[in-house]
Write a protein that holds these residues in place. Structure first.
Motif, PDB file in Angstrom:
ATOM      1  N   THR A  44     -32.670 -21.496  -6.777  1.00 20.42           N
ATOM      2  CA  THR A  44     -34.132 -21.555  -6.705  1.00 20.42           C
ATOM      3  C   THR A  44     -34.597 -22.895  -6.146  1.00 20.42           C
ATOM      4  OG1 THR A  44     -34.335 -20.043  -8.586  1.00 20.42           O
ATOM      5  CG2 THR A  44     -36.253 -21.399  -8.060  1.00 20.42           C
ATOM      6  N   LYS A  45     -34.005 -23.961  -6.632  1.00 13.12           N
ATOM      7  CA  LYS A  45     -34.346 -25.297  -6.127  1.00 13.12           C
ATOM      8  C   LYS A  45     -34.163 -25.367  -4.618  1.00 13.12           C
ATOM      9  CE  LYS A  45     -32.959 -30.165  -6.425  1.00 13.12           C
ATOM     10  NZ  LYS A  45     -32.032 -31.146  -7.078  1.00 13.12           N
ATOM     11  N   ALA A  46     -33.058 -24.838  -4.128  1.00 12.15           N
ATOM     12  CA  ALA A  46     -32.769 -24.885  -2.695  1.00 12.15           C
ATOM     13  C   ALA A  46     -33.789 -24.082  -1.889  1.00 12.15           C
ATOM     14  CB  ALA A  46     -31.361 -24.374  -2.435  1.00 12.15           C
ATOM     15  N   MET A  47     -34.182 -22.897  -2.386  1.00 13.92           N
ATOM     16  CA  MET A  47     -35.141 -22.075  -1.662  1.00 13.92           C
ATOM     17  C   MET A  47     -36.529 -22.704  -1.634  1.00 13.92           C
ATOM     18  SD  MET A  47     -34.225 -18.074  -2.445  1.00 13.92           S
ATOM     19  CE  MET A  47     -35.364 -17.546  -1.148  1.00 13.92           C
ATOM     20  N   ILE A  48     -36.918 -23.354  -2.725  1.00 14.97           N
ATOM     21  CA  ILE A  48     -38.212 -24.043  -2.755  1.00 14.97           C
ATOM     22  C   ILE A  48     -38.226 -25.172  -1.735  1.00 14.97           C
ATOM     23  CG2 ILE A  48     -39.721 -25.496  -4.168  1.00 14.97           C
ATOM     24  CD1 ILE A  48     -38.823 -23.839  -6.606  1.00 14.97           C
ATOM     25  N   ALA A  49     -37.146 -25.954  -1.711  1.00 14.55           N
ATOM     26  CA  ALA A  49     -37.062 -27.071  -0.765  1.00 14.55           C
ATOM     27  C   ALA A  49     -37.058 -26.578   0.673  1.00 14.55           C
ATOM     28  CB  ALA A  49     -35.817 -27.903  -1.052  1.00 14.55           C
ATOM     29  N   GLU A  50     -36.305 -25.522   0.943  1.00 12.99           N
ATOM     30  CA  GLU A  50     -36.215 -24.983   2.293  1.00 12.99           C
ATOM     31  C   GLU A  50     -37.574 -24.514   2.803  1.00 12.99           C
ATOM     32  OE1 GLU A  50     -33.744 -21.550   4.784  1.00 12.99           O
ATOM     33  OE2 GLU A  50     -33.452 -21.773   2.622  1.00 12.99           O
ATOM     34  N   ALA A  51     -38.416 -24.019   1.884  1.00 16.38           N
ATOM     35  CA  ALA A  51     -39.742 -23.525   2.255  1.00 16.38           C
ATOM     36  C   ALA A  51     -40.776 -24.635   2.361  1.00 16.38           C
ATOM     37  CB  ALA A  51     -40.206 -22.487   1.233  1.00 16.38           C
ATOM     38  N   GLY A  52     -40.386 -25.870   2.064  1.00 14.39           N
ATOM     39  CA  GLY A  52     -41.337 -26.970   2.094  1.00 14.39           C
ATOM     40  C   GLY A  52     -42.374 -26.871   0.994  1.00 14.39           C
ATOM     41  N   ALA A  53     -41.996 -26.260  -0.119  1.00 19.30           N
ATOM     42  CA  ALA A  53     -42.894 -26.058  -1.245  1.00 19.30           C
ATOM     43  C   ALA A  53     -42.530 -27.016  -2.386  1.00 19.30           C
ATOM     44  CB  ALA A  53     -42.829 -24.609  -1.711  1.00 19.30           C
ATOM     45  N   GLU A  54     -43.271 -26.912  -3.479  1.00 16.13           N
ATOM     46  CA  GLU A  54     -43.046 -27.766  -4.632  1.00 16.13           C
ATOM     47  C   GLU A  54     -42.911 -26.922  -5.887  1.00 16.13           C
ATOM     48  OE1 GLU A  54     -46.204 -30.559  -4.929  1.00 16.13           O
ATOM     49  OE2 GLU A  54     -45.748 -31.554  -3.024  1.00 16.13           O
ATOM     50  N   SER A  55     -42.002 -27.326  -6.768  1.00 17.95           N
ATOM     51  CA  SER A  55     -41.852 -26.669  -8.067  1.00 17.95           C
ATOM     52  C   SER A  55     -43.030 -27.025  -8.970  1.00 17.95           C
ATOM     53  CB  SER A  55     -40.548 -27.114  -8.735  1.00 17.95           C
ATOM     54  OG  SER A  55     -40.527 -26.719 -10.088  1.00 17.95           O
ATOM     55  N   CYS A  56     -43.541 -26.031  -9.673  1.00 21.01           N
ATOM     56  CA  CYS A  56     -44.559 -26.292 -10.698  1.00 21.01           C
ATOM     57  C   CYS A  56     -43.925 -26.619 -12.049  1.00 21.01           C
ATOM     58  CB  CYS A  56     -45.466 -25.075 -10.851  1.00 21.01           C
ATOM     59  SG  CYS A  56     -46.513 -24.731  -9.420  1.00 21.01           S
ATOM     60  N   TYR A  57     -42.609 -26.485 -12.149  1.00 22.69           N
ATOM     61  CA  TYR A  57     -41.935 -26.613 -13.436  1.00 22.69           C
ATOM     62  C   TYR A  57     -41.201 -27.927 -13.655  1.00 22.69           C
ATOM     63  CZ  TYR A  57     -42.393 -21.512 -14.109  1.00 22.69           C
ATOM     64  OH  TYR A  57     -42.865 -20.244 -14.269  1.00 22.69           O
ATOM     65  N   VAL A  58     -40.566 -28.469 -12.615  1.00 23.59           N
ATOM     66  CA  VAL A  58     -39.581 -29.525 -12.836  1.00 23.59           C
ATOM     67  C   VAL A  58     -40.187 -30.736 -13.555  1.00 23.59           C
ATOM     68  CG1 VAL A  58     -39.875 -30.592 -10.554  1.00 23.59           C
ATOM     69  CG2 VAL A  58     -37.672 -30.785 -11.764  1.00 23.59           C
ATOM     70  N   ASP A  59     -41.434 -31.083 -13.243  1.00 21.14           N
ATOM     71  CA  ASP A  59     -42.091 -32.212 -13.894  1.00 21.14           C
ATOM     72  C   ASP A  59     -43.117 -31.775 -14.936  1.00 21.14           C
ATOM     73  OD1 ASP A  59     -40.711 -34.148 -12.348  1.00 21.14           O
ATOM     74  OD2 ASP A  59     -42.103 -33.833 -10.687  1.00 21.14           O
ATOM     75  N   TYR A  60     -43.138 -30.502 -15.245  1.00 26.80           N
ATOM     76  CA  TYR A  60     -44.139 -29.954 -16.166  1.00 26.80           C
ATOM     77  C   TYR A  60     -43.867 -30.433 -17.594  1.00 26.80           C
ATOM     78  CZ  TYR A  60     -47.075 -26.277 -18.282  1.00 26.80           C
ATOM     79  OH  TYR A  60     -48.033 -25.571 -18.977  1.00 26.80           O
ATOM     80  N   ALA A  61     -44.881 -31.031 -18.220  1.00 24.06           N
ATOM     81  CA  ALA A  61     -44.699 -31.610 -19.566  1.00 24.06           C
ATOM     82  C   ALA A  61     -45.937 -31.352 -20.418  1.00 24.06           C
ATOM     83  CB  ALA A  61     -44.407 -33.093 -19.468  1.00 24.06           C
ATOM     84  N   PRO A  62     -46.215 -30.093 -20.795  1.00 24.58           N
ATOM     85  CA  PRO A  62     -47.380 -29.784 -21.630  1.00 24.58           C
ATOM     86  C   PRO A  62     -47.133 -30.183 -23.083  1.00 24.58           C
ATOM     87  CG  PRO A  62     -46.087 -27.815 -21.317  1.00 24.58           C
ATOM     88  CD  PRO A  62     -45.423 -28.888 -20.494  1.00 24.58           C
ATOM     89  N   SER A  63     -48.179 -30.096 -23.881  1.00 28.96           N
ATOM     90  CA  SER A  63     -48.081 -30.509 -25.282  1.00 28.96           C
ATOM     91  C   SER A  63     -47.129 -29.635 -26.079  1.00 28.96           C
ATOM     92  CB  SER A  63     -49.470 -30.464 -25.938  1.00 28.96           C
ATOM     93  OG  SER A  63     -50.021 -29.149 -25.858  1.00 28.96           O
ATOM     94  N   PHE A  64     -46.934 -28.363 -25.664  1.00 27.32           N
ATOM     95  CA  PHE A  64     -46.071 -27.473 -26.460  1.00 27.32           C
ATOM     96  C   PHE A  64     -44.597 -27.583 -26.087  1.00 27.32           C
ATOM     97  CE2 PHE A  64     -47.876 -24.873 -22.981  1.00 27.32           C
ATOM     98  CZ  PHE A  64     -46.719 -24.497 -22.332  1.00 27.32           C
ATOM     99  N   GLY A  65     -44.258 -28.329 -25.037  1.00 22.80           N
ATOM    100  CA  GLY A  65     -42.862 -28.494 -24.644  1.00 22.80           C
ATOM    101  C   GLY A  65     -42.305 -29.833 -25.103  1.00 22.80           C
ATOM    102  N   ARG A  66     -41.037 -30.050 -24.789  1.00 21.62           N
ATOM    103  CA  ARG A  66     -40.393 -31.308 -25.146  1.00 21.62           C
ATOM    104  C   ARG A  66     -40.059 -32.062 -23.865  1.00 21.62           C
ATOM    105  NH1 ARG A  66     -35.268 -30.844 -28.844  1.00 21.62           N
ATOM    106  NH2 ARG A  66     -36.895 -30.263 -30.331  1.00 21.62           N
ATOM    107  N   GLY A  67     -40.973 -32.927 -23.434  1.00 22.50           N
ATOM    108  CA  GLY A  67     -40.750 -33.703 -22.228  1.00 22.50           C
ATOM    109  C   GLY A  67     -40.825 -32.837 -20.993  1.00 22.50           C
ATOM    110  N   PRO A  68     -40.558 -33.388 -19.809  1.00 23.25           N
ATOM    111  CA  PRO A  68     -40.565 -32.593 -18.581  1.00 23.25           C
ATOM    112  C   PRO A  68     -39.555 -31.447 -18.661  1.00 23.25           C
ATOM    113  CG  PRO A  68     -40.546 -34.933 -18.067  1.00 23.25           C
ATOM    114  CD  PRO A  68     -40.319 -34.817 -19.543  1.00 23.25           C
ATOM    115  N   PHE A  69     -39.942 -30.291 -18.104  1.00 21.99           N
ATOM    116  CA  PHE A  69     -39.072 -29.111 -18.157  1.00 21.99           C
ATOM    117  C   PHE A  69     -37.737 -29.374 -17.460  1.00 21.99           C
ATOM    118  CE2 PHE A  69     -37.825 -24.790 -16.704  1.00 21.99           C
ATOM    119  CZ  PHE A  69     -37.806 -24.141 -17.923  1.00 21.99           C
ATOM    120  N   GLY A  70     -37.776 -30.058 -16.322  1.00 27.21           N
ATOM    121  CA  GLY A  70     -36.548 -30.520 -15.690  1.00 27.21           C
ATOM    122  C   GLY A  70     -35.771 -29.490 -14.903  1.00 27.21           C
TER     123      GLY A  70
END
Length: 258
Positions: A44-70
């Motif tokens: 998935t990471k490779a396909m996102i990068a190939e498309a010139g897009a950005e992940s909404c998850y990798v740096d996502y750190a809401p109050s209900f999670g534990r740190g960035p999703f990563g």
């Protein structure tokens, strides 16, 4: 914040939706017995990068999670249903896998989820779970359009899930989406018709019915992210991003027909 896209922004939303649909279908086609969840994340990471897009998850750190999703995709297996953190697990025959993906392309995000069974074994109760969420999603989309209310969507989704015999958790549900992944309005998976925000053309919504076989209670894994059924029963989750148009609702994350 409730964001309304302009007609000139909608083509970018369609591109983001098409990308999410393509990645999910590619991951489904690559997933076999023995596939590791971390491989799905890497692909998935490779396909996102190939498309010139950005992940909404990798740096996502809401109050209900534990740190960035990563990680780049949510991978929920069997009794896991939401926010499944990819980890070192090789899928077995008959596993029920949910893939949930949100990607931003040219400043607009799209979000979708699919549930399917890995391998040749097809447990009937698992198929029933998946089918119920897909029917509920279709009903929610059918209820959406200009002038409809959020409660109309929630009622349509909840009616299908309840008729199928499932209890409904309202802690997590659908949501507005646009320049960011999670926005108002919240779209609960059950509700009263005629209530809530009135839909307008240009509004994007991520609708996501999910159920657990015999409970409506969740527990959180030690990883601080993965949500599982409290009883260990199986779960399923289906999601599309839709755009409200003057004529109704368009599904942005619908896979291309083969």
């Amino acid at each position: 914040m409730i964001e309304i896209l302009t007609p000139t922004e909608l083509p970018r939303a369609r591109q983001a939706g098409a990308l999410v649909a393509n990645i999910l279908q590619t991951m489904k086609s690559r997933t076999k017995v023995g596939t590791n969840l971390l491989d799905i994340d890497a692909w998935t990471k490779a396909m996102i990068a190939e498309a010139g897009a950005e992940s909404c998850y990798v740096d996502y750190a809401p109050s209900f999670g534990r740190g960035p999703f990563g990680h780049y995709i949510c991978t929920a297996v069997n009794d896991a249903v939401l926010h499944g953190l990819p980890h070192d697990y090789s899928l077995a025959d008959g596993d029920l896998l949910t893939l949930d993906l949100a990607v931003s392309k040219d400043g607009i995000a799209a979000d979708s989820a699919i549930s399917f069974i890995v391998g040749e074994s097809k447990p009937p109760e698992s198929l029933a779970l998946i089918e119920a969420t897909e029917r509920a999603l279709a009903a929610g989309i059918a209820a959406a359009g200009p002038g409809a209310r959020i409660g109309d969507i929630s009622h349509a989704i909840g009616s299908v899930l309840s008729a199928a015999g499932y209890r409904i958790n309202t802690e997590f549900g659908g949501h507005g989406i646009g320049s960011t992944m999670h926005q108002d309005p919240h779209v609960a998976n059950t509700g009263r018709p005629g209530r809530g925000y009135t839909l307008r053309p240009g509004l994007l919504l991520a609708l996501e019915p999910w159920v657990m076989a015999d409970t409506d209670q969740l527990v959180v894994d030690a990883d601080g992210w993965t949500l599982r059924s409290a009883t260990g029963c199986r779960t399923a989750h289906s999601e599309h991003t839709i755009a409200i148009t003057p004529d109704g609702a368009d599904i942005l994350t619908l896979p291309k027909q083969a």
